[in-house]
Design an enzyme around this catalytic site. Structure first.
Site, PDB file in Angstrom:
ATOM      1  N   HIS A  40      47.936  40.874  34.191  1.00  0.00           N
ATOM      2  CA  HIS A  40      47.895  40.598  32.751  1.00  0.00           C
ATOM      3  C   HIS A  40      46.600  41.171  32.175  1.00  0.00           C
ATOM      4  CE1 HIS A  40      45.405  37.492  34.553  1.00  0.00           C
ATOM      5  NE2 HIS A  40      44.723  37.540  33.417  1.00  0.00           N
ATOM      6  N   HIS A 126      40.795  44.821  30.128  1.00  0.00           N
ATOM      7  CA  HIS A 126      41.132  45.401  31.425  1.00  0.00           C
ATOM      8  C   HIS A 126      42.158  44.515  32.133  1.00  0.00           C
ATOM      9  CE1 HIS A 126      38.069  42.406  32.361  1.00  0.00           C
ATOM     10  NE2 HIS A 126      38.651  42.313  33.551  1.00  0.00           N
TER      11      HIS A 126
END
EC number: 3.1.4.58
Length: 184
Positions: A40, A126
């Protein structure tokens, strides 16, 4: 063991599968790899929550997204956090997207209103792939320069996740909120 919560952009199954296929444990000796289903992009880490804080997010999460339209994100390049030769985090970045920063700001403000004390570090979007370098040789980030994926996906919702550290995959969806724009 207390559960922790965070709000994140989920990844489509095909992006998760491609990340898993491209970045293999054999090529990158890190101690702990993130389970494919747990990949995620975190917007806000909350830590421990009270029932009142969770209810506040549930009641107001959709409202803050009422003017946000779905938008695209594209994977960019690999990176690390920690010591250059023995990184503690191995991640895949995304190309800069102002709408992602707008979304993160809205979520951050909602969480502050709910009473969370949040990190003040700048947002650095990220996807964490692995943790703790255990290779016999030093990590060499130059070896990753050609290892990028230019995959793109549409961000249509965000999810409040709960960490269940005794299970695999360990992130459980609690609430999902759609980027609805003017559709209601």
């Amino acid at each position: 063991m207390q559960s922790h919560y965070f709000i994140a952009v989920p990844l489509p199954t095909e992006i998760k599968k491609e990340l898993k296929k491209t970045f293999k444990k054999e090529s990158y000796p890190f101690k702990r790899w993130v389970h494919e289903e747990d990949l995620h992009l975190t917007l806000v880490f909350l830590g421990a929550c009270t029932n009142e804080q969770l209810e506040y997010i549930n009641q107001n999460g959709q409202k803050i997204l009422s003017d946000m339209h779905p938008f695209s994100l594209q994977l960019s390049s690999l990176g690390t956090y920690g010591k250059k030769t023995e990184p503690r985090i191995f991640w895949m970045g995304v190309k800069d997207q102002p709408k992602l920063h707008d979304l993160r700001n809205k979520v951050y403000e909602l969480c502050e209103e709910a009473g969370f004390v949040l990190e003040k570090r700048p947002f650095s979007p990220h996807i964490t792939l692995a943790r703790k370098w255990v290779g016999l040789d030093s990590y060499n980030e130059e070896g990753n320069s050609g290892n990028t994926l230019q995959l793109e996906w549409k961000v249509e919702n965000i999810i409040l996740y709960k960490s269940v550290l005794t299970e695999e995959p360990k992130y459980k969806e609690i609430y999902s909120f759609s980027l609805t724009g003017d559709r209601e």
